[in-house]
Design a protein around this motif. Structure first.
Motif, mmCIF file in Angstrom:
data_model
loop_
_atom_site.group_PDB
_atom_site.id
_atom_site.type_symbol
_atom_site.label_atom_id
_atom_site.label_comp_id
_atom_site.label_asym_id
_atom_site.label_seq_id
_atom_site.Cartn_x
_atom_site.Cartn_y
_atom_site.Cartn_z
ATOM 1 N N VAL A 105 0.821 -1.023 0.163
ATOM 2 C CA VAL A 105 0.181 0.157 -0.166
ATOM 3 C C VAL A 105 0.485 1.097 -0.290
ATOM 4 C CG1 VAL A 105 -2.202 -1.279 1.178
ATOM 5 C CG2 VAL A 105 -0.330 -0.104 2.608
ATOM 6 N N ASP A 106 0.354 2.216 -0.975
ATOM 7 C CA ASP A 106 1.172 3.652 -0.831
ATOM 8 C C ASP A 106 0.850 4.512 0.591
ATOM 9 O OD1 ASP A 106 2.002 3.783 -3.902
ATOM 10 O OD2 ASP A 106 -0.500 3.636 -3.300
ATOM 11 N N PHE A 107 -0.281 4.275 1.314
ATOM 12 C CA PHE A 107 -0.651 5.190 1.976
ATOM 13 C C PHE A 107 -1.203 4.254 3.681
ATOM 14 C CE2 PHE A 107 -0.278 8.267 -0.697
ATOM 15 C CZ PHE A 107 -0.466 9.255 0.198
ATOM 16 N N VAL A 108 -1.182 4.335 4.515
ATOM 17 C CA VAL A 108 -2.215 3.725 5.701
ATOM 18 C C VAL A 108 -2.279 5.026 6.571
ATOM 19 C CG1 VAL A 108 -1.407 2.510 8.258
ATOM 20 C CG2 VAL A 108 0.161 1.515 5.916
ATOM 21 N N THR A 109 -3.903 4.835 6.523
ATOM 22 C CA THR A 109 -4.338 5.650 7.981
ATOM 23 C C THR A 109 -5.506 4.892 8.368
ATOM 24 O OG1 THR A 109 -6.639 6.104 6.402
ATOM 25 C CG2 THR A 109 -5.257 7.140 5.267
ATOM 26 N N ALA A 110 -5.557 5.371 9.889
ATOM 27 C CA ALA A 110 -6.042 5.658 11.212
ATOM 28 C C ALA A 110 -7.001 5.998 11.501
ATOM 29 C CB ALA A 110 -5.339 4.922 12.121
ATOM 30 N N ALA A 111 -8.348 6.455 11.536
ATOM 31 C CA ALA A 111 -8.864 8.022 11.890
ATOM 32 C C ALA A 111 -9.934 6.862 13.096
ATOM 33 C CB ALA A 111 -10.086 8.004 10.672
ATOM 34 N N GLN A 112 -9.358 8.230 14.396
ATOM 35 C CA GLN A 112 -10.136 8.024 15.177
ATOM 36 C C GLN A 112 -9.737 6.818 15.899
ATOM 37 O OE1 GLN A 112 -12.013 11.162 15.291
ATOM 38 N NE2 GLN A 112 -12.817 11.137 17.839
ATOM 39 N N ALA A 113 -9.092 6.190 15.945
ATOM 40 C CA ALA A 113 -8.897 4.929 15.756
ATOM 41 C C ALA A 113 -7.170 4.529 17.099
ATOM 42 C CB ALA A 113 -8.382 3.692 15.065
ATOM 43 N N ALA A 114 -6.158 5.557 16.620
ATOM 44 C CA ALA A 114 -5.241 5.003 16.233
ATOM 45 C C ALA A 114 -4.624 4.819 17.940
ATOM 46 C CB ALA A 114 -3.862 5.804 15.589
ATOM 47 N N HIS A 115 -5.251 5.800 19.013
ATOM 48 C CA HIS A 115 -5.285 5.535 20.550
ATOM 49 C C HIS A 115 -5.561 3.637 20.940
ATOM 50 C CE1 HIS A 115 -9.487 6.939 20.187
ATOM 51 N NE2 HIS A 115 -9.504 6.783 20.964
ATOM 52 N N TRP A 116 -6.170 3.152 19.765
ATOM 53 C CA TRP A 116 -6.225 1.909 20.868
ATOM 54 C C TRP A 116 -5.054 1.282 20.428
ATOM 55 C CZ3 TRP A 116 -10.334 2.281 23.858
ATOM 56 C CH2 TRP A 116 -11.649 3.395 24.037
ATOM 57 N N PHE A 117 -4.382 1.413 19.439
ATOM 58 C CA PHE A 117 -3.197 0.367 19.032
ATOM 59 C C PHE A 117 -2.473 -0.398 20.097
ATOM 60 C CE2 PHE A 117 -4.246 2.701 14.492
ATOM 61 C CZ PHE A 117 -5.768 1.675 14.612
ATOM 62 N N ASP A 118 -1.896 -1.264 19.923
ATOM 63 C CA ASP A 118 -0.148 -2.282 20.211
ATOM 64 C C ASP A 118 0.515 -0.589 19.714
ATOM 65 O OD1 ASP A 118 2.511 -3.107 20.848
ATOM 66 O OD2 ASP A 118 0.995 -4.230 21.809
ATOM 67 N N ARG A 119 0.900 0.371 19.764
ATOM 68 C CA ARG A 119 2.005 0.940 19.290
ATOM 69 C C ARG A 119 3.503 0.100 18.451
ATOM 70 N NH1 ARG A 119 -0.508 4.970 22.335
ATOM 71 N NH2 ARG A 119 1.426 5.215 24.085
ATOM 72 N N PRO A 120 4.386 -0.377 19.466
ATOM 73 C CA PRO A 120 5.676 -0.998 18.564
ATOM 74 C C PRO A 120 4.392 -2.313 17.893
ATOM 75 C CG PRO A 120 5.426 -1.169 21.504
ATOM 76 C CD PRO A 120 3.771 -0.094 20.940
ATOM 77 N N ARG A 121 4.236 -3.149 18.123
ATOM 78 C CA ARG A 121 3.240 -3.983 17.456
ATOM 79 C C ARG A 121 2.589 -3.499 15.964
ATOM 80 N NH1 ARG A 121 -0.537 -7.511 20.336
ATOM 81 N NH2 ARG A 121 -0.817 -8.710 18.146
ATOM 82 N N THR A 122 2.016 -1.833 16.209
ATOM 83 C CA THR A 122 1.635 -1.371 14.745
ATOM 84 C C THR A 122 2.291 -1.065 14.267
ATOM 85 O OG1 THR A 122 -0.613 -1.260 16.134
ATOM 86 C CG2 THR A 122 -0.089 -0.279 14.614
ATOM 87 N N ARG A 123 3.556 -0.149 14.708
ATOM 88 C CA ARG A 123 4.350 0.466 13.683
ATOM 89 C C ARG A 123 4.561 -0.997 12.687
ATOM 90 N NH1 ARG A 123 8.810 2.160 12.483
ATOM 91 N NH2 ARG A 123 9.548 4.203 12.196
ATOM 92 N N ALA A 124 5.340 -1.433 13.234
ATOM 93 C CA ALA A 124 5.661 -2.942 12.722
ATOM 94 C C ALA A 124 5.495 -3.125 12.147
ATOM 95 C CB ALA A 124 6.725 -3.727 13.550
ATOM 96 N N GLU A 125 4.205 -3.313 11.770
ATOM 97 C CA GLU A 125 3.123 -3.770 10.740
ATOM 98 C C GLU A 125 2.965 -2.664 9.859
ATOM 99 O OE1 GLU A 125 0.396 -6.667 9.438
ATOM 100 O OE2 GLU A 125 1.663 -6.440 10.386
#
Length: 254
Positions: A105-125
């Motif tokens: 993908v060219d862009f990854v977006t997350a709207a009104q949601a990123a505060h729920w994510f596991d940040r280290p695992r999410t960044r790697a993904e």
């Protein structure tokens, strides 16, 4: 918060979420076109896409969008609302495990949601699925809490009756945005936006929030009684207003 809780807590909020949650200002998309070169040929992964509020904006722009949503009820609502777009692809996945292929993908977006994510695992993904030079975009509509007497009273209502409002309100977590981008830089743009509600809409907007006690919970009826009181006190021409700052953060991960 455990990911399972973050995923399931909106299951009984879907219809109110569809009807009463705010959209995003046109300036947000325009900023991505100017600052990031977003065009209709770009492929986007919209993470935790929910019912598809931001997804729709991207689809209407012409993008192919993989709408990645872990909650079955929210995902099915998105499929119902957006299934007519040929570039819409619904994906049962999460921020930490999107199921998308490497460099896809060219862009990854997350709207009104990123505060729920596991940040280290999410960044790697996100690094895994983004093409080289791809962009990460995080958006929030930040509800203002003290610009009017109504908004101050509404904030106090949430503090009084909300189940875990102080723990989960996203304004407390946007300070950690840099953890998604670090060590690379990112930029922020902020835009004003608002909503107006009659009482039915105000109640629906409140009940779309995961921290608002639902029917059958002890605080539900007292909360609605107080909501009616502050509506009657502050409504002008039968309406009250929510004011927001839409915050858009964008940068590259590799």
């Amino acid at each position: 918060m455990p990911a399972s809780n973050a995923t399931s807590r909106f299951s009984d909020r879907v219809e109110n979420y569809i009807r009463y949650r705010p959209g995003y200002p046109t300036e947000a998309l325009q900023a991505l076109k100017i600052e990031c070169g977003l065009n209709a040929s770009h492929v986007v992964a919209d993470i935790a896409s929910g019912t598809g509020i931001w997804t729709r904006i991207l689809l209407e722009h012409g993008n192919r969008v993989f709408a990645v949503e872990p909650n079955p009820d929210m995902r099915q609502a998105g499929e119902r609302l957006l299934g007519g777009f040929p570039n819409f692809v619904s994906v049962a996945g999460s921020a930490e495990a999107t199921t998308l292929t490497d460099n896809s993908v060219d862009f990854v977006t997350a709207a009104q949601a990123a505060h729920w994510f596991d940040r280290p695992r999410t960044r790697a993904e996100f690094v895994r699925i983004l093409k080289p030079g791809g962009w990460l975009v995080l958006l929030w509509n930040e509800r203002l809490i003290d610009t009017t007497p109504f908004l101050r009273d509404y904030e106090q209502l949430l503090l009084t009756f909300g189940t875990d409002y102080e723990d989960v309100r996203h304004e407390r977590t946007t300070d950690a945005v840099n953890e998604f981008f670090d060590p690379l830089p990112f930029q922020e743009r902020t835009f004003a936006m608002g909503q107006q509600f009659d009482y039915e809409g105000l109640e629906g907007r409140l009940l779309s929030s995961s921290y608002a006690p639902g029917p059958g919970q002890p605080k539900h009826e007292p909360m609605l009684k107080e909501l009616r009181r502050i509506f009657n006190e502050h409504a002008q021409s039968g309406k009250v207003s929510f004011d927001y700052k839409t915050r858009v953060y964008f940068g590259k991960l590799k």
